[in-house]
Design an enzyme around this catalytic site. Structure first.
Site, PDB file in Angstrom:
ATOM      1  N   GLY A 191       0.843  -1.203   0.000  1.00  0.00           N
ATOM      2  CA  GLY A 191       0.000   0.000   0.000  1.00  0.00           C
ATOM      3  C   GLY A 191       0.870   1.242   0.000  1.00  0.00           C
ATOM      4  N   LEU A 192       0.212   2.376  -0.123  1.00  0.00           N
ATOM      5  CA  LEU A 192       0.914   3.656  -0.205  1.00  0.00           C
ATOM      6  C   LEU A 192       1.688   3.954   1.088  1.00  0.00           C
ATOM      7  CD1 LEU A 192      -1.947   5.876  -1.720  1.00  0.00           C
ATOM      8  CD2 LEU A 192      -0.038   4.774  -2.930  1.00  0.00           C
ATOM      9  N   GLY A 250      -0.527   2.302   6.573  1.00  0.00           N
ATOM     10  CA  GLY A 250      -0.685   1.524   7.810  1.00  0.00           C
ATOM     11  C   GLY A 250       0.008   0.172   7.772  1.00  0.00           C
ATOM     12  N   LYS A 251       0.957  -0.010   6.857  1.00  0.00           N
ATOM     13  CA  LYS A 251       1.601  -1.317   6.677  1.00  0.00           C
ATOM     14  C   LYS A 251       2.391  -1.756   7.910  1.00  0.00           C
ATOM     15  CE  LYS A 251       3.910   0.153   3.062  1.00  0.00           C
ATOM     16  NZ  LYS A 251       3.415   1.549   3.114  1.00  0.00           N
ATOM     17  N   SER A 284       5.812  -1.803  -2.392  1.00  0.00           N
ATOM     18  CA  SER A 284       5.721  -2.759  -3.519  1.00  0.00           C
ATOM     19  C   SER A 284       4.663  -2.329  -4.543  1.00  0.00           C
ATOM     20  CB  SER A 284       5.469  -4.182  -3.024  1.00  0.00           C
ATOM     21  OG  SER A 284       4.502  -4.275  -2.009  1.00  0.00           O
TER      22      SER A 284
HETATM   23  N1  LIG Z   1       9.656   8.575  -3.117  1.00  0.00           N
HETATM   24  C1  LIG Z   1       9.272   7.639  -2.249  1.00  0.00           C
HETATM   25  N2  LIG Z   1       8.294   6.744  -2.582  1.00  0.00           N
HETATM   26  C2  LIG Z   1       7.947   5.795  -1.689  1.00  0.00           C
HETATM   27  N3  LIG Z   1       8.482   5.655  -0.447  1.00  0.00           N
HETATM   28  C3  LIG Z   1       9.451   6.543  -0.095  1.00  0.00           C
HETATM   29  C4  LIG Z   1       9.882   7.557  -0.950  1.00  0.00           C
HETATM   30  N4  LIG Z   1      10.860   8.269  -0.322  1.00  0.00           N
HETATM   31  C5  LIG Z   1      11.025   7.728   0.861  1.00  0.00           C
HETATM   32  N5  LIG Z   1      10.181   6.690   1.026  1.00  0.00           N
HETATM   33  C6  LIG Z   1      10.146   5.860   2.235  1.00  0.00           C
HETATM   34  O1  LIG Z   1      10.653   4.591   1.883  1.00  0.00           O
HETATM   35  C7  LIG Z   1       9.719   3.583   2.254  1.00  0.00           C
HETATM   36  C8  LIG Z   1       9.408   2.720   1.042  1.00  0.00           C
HETATM   37  O2  LIG Z   1      10.312   1.691   1.004  1.00  0.00           O
HETATM   38  P1  LIG Z   1       9.864   0.316   0.359  1.00  0.00           P
HETATM   39  O3  LIG Z   1      11.085  -0.539   0.425  1.00  0.00           O
HETATM   40  O4  LIG Z   1       8.640  -0.186   1.017  1.00  0.00           O
HETATM   41  O5  LIG Z   1       9.542   0.761  -1.144  1.00  0.00           O
HETATM   42  S1  LIG Z   1       9.377  -0.164  -2.435  1.00  0.00           S
HETATM   43  O6  LIG Z   1       8.528  -1.297  -2.068  1.00  0.00           O
HETATM   44  O7  LIG Z   1      10.707  -0.606  -2.850  1.00  0.00           O
HETATM   45  O8  LIG Z   1       8.736   0.717  -3.449  1.00  0.00           O
HETATM   46  C9  LIG Z   1       8.422   4.259   2.654  1.00  0.00           C
HETATM   47  O9  LIG Z   1       8.049   3.665   3.867  1.00  0.00           O
HETATM   48  P2  LIG Z   1       6.518   3.593   4.352  1.00  0.00           P
HETATM   49  O10 LIG Z   1       6.154   5.011   4.682  1.00  0.00           O
HETATM   50  O11 LIG Z   1       6.597   2.711   5.557  1.00  0.00           O
HETATM   51  O12 LIG Z   1       5.702   3.033   3.254  1.00  0.00           O
HETATM   52  C10 LIG Z   1       8.773   5.715   2.803  1.00  0.00           C
HETATM   53  O13 LIG Z   1       8.864   6.062   4.137  1.00  0.00           O
HETATM   54  N1  LIG Z   2      -5.752   1.243  11.354  1.00  0.00           N
HETATM   55  C1  LIG Z   2      -5.310   2.490  11.586  1.00  0.00           C
HETATM   56  N2  LIG Z   2      -6.159   3.432  12.035  1.00  0.00           N
HETATM   57  C2  LIG Z   2      -5.730   4.687  12.268  1.00  0.00           C
HETATM   58  N3  LIG Z   2      -4.457   5.115  12.090  1.00  0.00           N
HETATM   59  C3  LIG Z   2      -3.568   4.225  11.638  1.00  0.00           C
HETATM   60  C4  LIG Z   2      -3.947   2.875  11.362  1.00  0.00           C
HETATM   61  N4  LIG Z   2      -2.855   2.217  10.913  1.00  0.00           N
HETATM   62  C5  LIG Z   2      -1.846   3.130  10.923  1.00  0.00           C
HETATM   63  N5  LIG Z   2      -2.268   4.326  11.360  1.00  0.00           N
HETATM   64  C6  LIG Z   2      -1.445   5.537  11.491  1.00  0.00           C
HETATM   65  O1  LIG Z   2      -1.001   5.893  10.199  1.00  0.00           O
HETATM   66  C7  LIG Z   2       0.344   6.346  10.237  1.00  0.00           C
HETATM   67  C8  LIG Z   2       1.175   5.538   9.258  1.00  0.00           C
HETATM   68  O2  LIG Z   2       1.200   4.196   9.702  1.00  0.00           O
HETATM   69  P1  LIG Z   2       2.387   3.232   9.285  1.00  0.00           P
HETATM   70  O3  LIG Z   2       2.028   1.898   9.848  1.00  0.00           O
HETATM   71  O4  LIG Z   2       3.703   3.815   9.664  1.00  0.00           O
HETATM   72  O5  LIG Z   2       2.218   3.230   7.693  1.00  0.00           O
HETATM   73  P2  LIG Z   2       3.180   2.686   6.553  1.00  0.00           P
HETATM   74  O6  LIG Z   2       4.043   1.626   7.170  1.00  0.00           O
HETATM   75  O7  LIG Z   2       2.242   2.143   5.519  1.00  0.00           O
HETATM   76  O8  LIG Z   2       3.948   3.869   6.067  1.00  0.00           O
HETATM   77  C9  LIG Z   2       0.826   6.208  11.675  1.00  0.00           C
HETATM   78  O9  LIG Z   2       0.755   7.481  12.276  1.00  0.00           O
HETATM   79  C10 LIG Z   2      -0.179   5.264  12.306  1.00  0.00           C
HETATM   80  O10 LIG Z   2      -0.384   5.524  13.657  1.00  0.00           O
END
Ligand SMILES: Nc1ncnc2c1ncn2[C@@H]1O[C@H](COP(=O)(O)OS(=O)(=O)O)[C@@H](OP(=O)(O)O)[C@H]1O
Ligand SMILES: Nc1ncnc2c1ncn2[C@@H]1O[C@H](COP(=O)(O)OP(=O)(O)O)[C@@H](O)[C@H]1O
Length: 174
Positions: free
Chosen positions: A14-15, A19-20, A88
């Site tokens: 997911g984006l 919440g991953k 992903s």
């Molecule tokens: N441009 C851009 N696009 C997406 N994500 C970004 C970017 N820059 C930094 N980040 C941070 O890097 C985390 C994504 O890493 P991933 O290894 O999950 O990405 S991927 O699956 O290879 O696309 C992702 O973590 P999550 O926020 O936990 O999703 C971001 O925090």
């Molecule tokens: N089910 C949920 N309901 C409300 N807030 C959430 C939920 N899951 C995650 N969050 C909040 O969303 C934000 C991003 O969560 P995170 O797990 O770090 O996302 P990701 O790993 O996809 O980047 C955090 O501040 C977290 O507390």
């Protein structure tokens, strides 16, 4: 691997801010409570070590996911349930990981949390930086995310609690 009847790999996609990591941690915690060995492989963490040489181009993301899939497969072969939390964004990369596992052993969990909710949460300030033009290729903002066609589970975390997701996902676990 764990019995093919139950997943040995839970793949959360997911984006950014969907919440991953939150769901991944909760899944591992619940599996531990059920005395099932498990491990969280998180994108942020992998990128600090095993994938520290990779950036965010499409090619580097594909390689990142390939590495994550191979690590997950190795862990599953040691009977450890692996919970993977990666943006992903590309269907072909996710499909390649799925193909590493026997039928039924891979569960794709798509967090369909809307972009405006993710951008509103923005715990790392990434969406704000992208709006200011300080970063580019942010998934969902100016880089693509290919929505899974047939995930085993789909949740919008702005409408579904972590506990409800756990019940839906682990309902089948002994
Ligand atoms: N441009 C851009 N696009 C997406 N994500 C970004 C970017 N820059 C930094 N980040 C941070 O890097 C985390 C994504 O890493 P991933 O290894 O999950 O990405 S991927 O699956 O290879 O696309 C992702 O973590 P999550 O926020 O936990 O999703 C971001 O925090
Ligand atoms: N089910 C949920 N309901 C409300 N807030 C959430 C939920 N899951 C995650 N969050 C909040 O969303 C934000 C991003 O969560 P995170 O797990 O770090 O996302 P990701 O790993 O996809 O980047 C955090 O501040 C977290 O507390």
């Amino acid at each position: 691997m764990a019995s093919p009847a139950t997943p040995s790999c839970y793949w959360i996609t997911g984006l950014p801010a969907a919440g991953k990591t939150t769901l991944g941690r909760a899944l591992v915690s619940e599996l531990t409570k059920r005395q099932l060995q498990s491990f969280l492989l998180d994108g942020d963490e992998l990128r600090r070590g095993l994938s520290a040489d990779l950036g965010l181009s499409d090619k580097d993301r594909a390689e990142n996911i390939r590495r994550a899939g191979e690590v997950a497969r190795l862990m599953a072969s040691a009977r450890i349930r692996v919970v993977c939390a990666f943006v992903s964004p590309f269907a072909a990369d996710r499909q390649r990981v799925r193909a590493l596992f026997p039928h039924g052993a891979f569960a794709e969990i798509y967090l369909s949390t809307p972009l405006d909710v993710c951008a509103g949460r923005d715990p790392k300030g990434l969406y704000a930086k992208a709006r200011r033009g300080e970063i580019s290729a942010l998934t969902g903002f100016d880089a693509p995310y290919e929505v899974p066609a047939a995930p085993e589970f789909e949740f919008d975390t702005s409408r579904t609690s972590v506990d409800d997701m756990l019940v839906r996902i682990l309902g089948r676990e002994a």
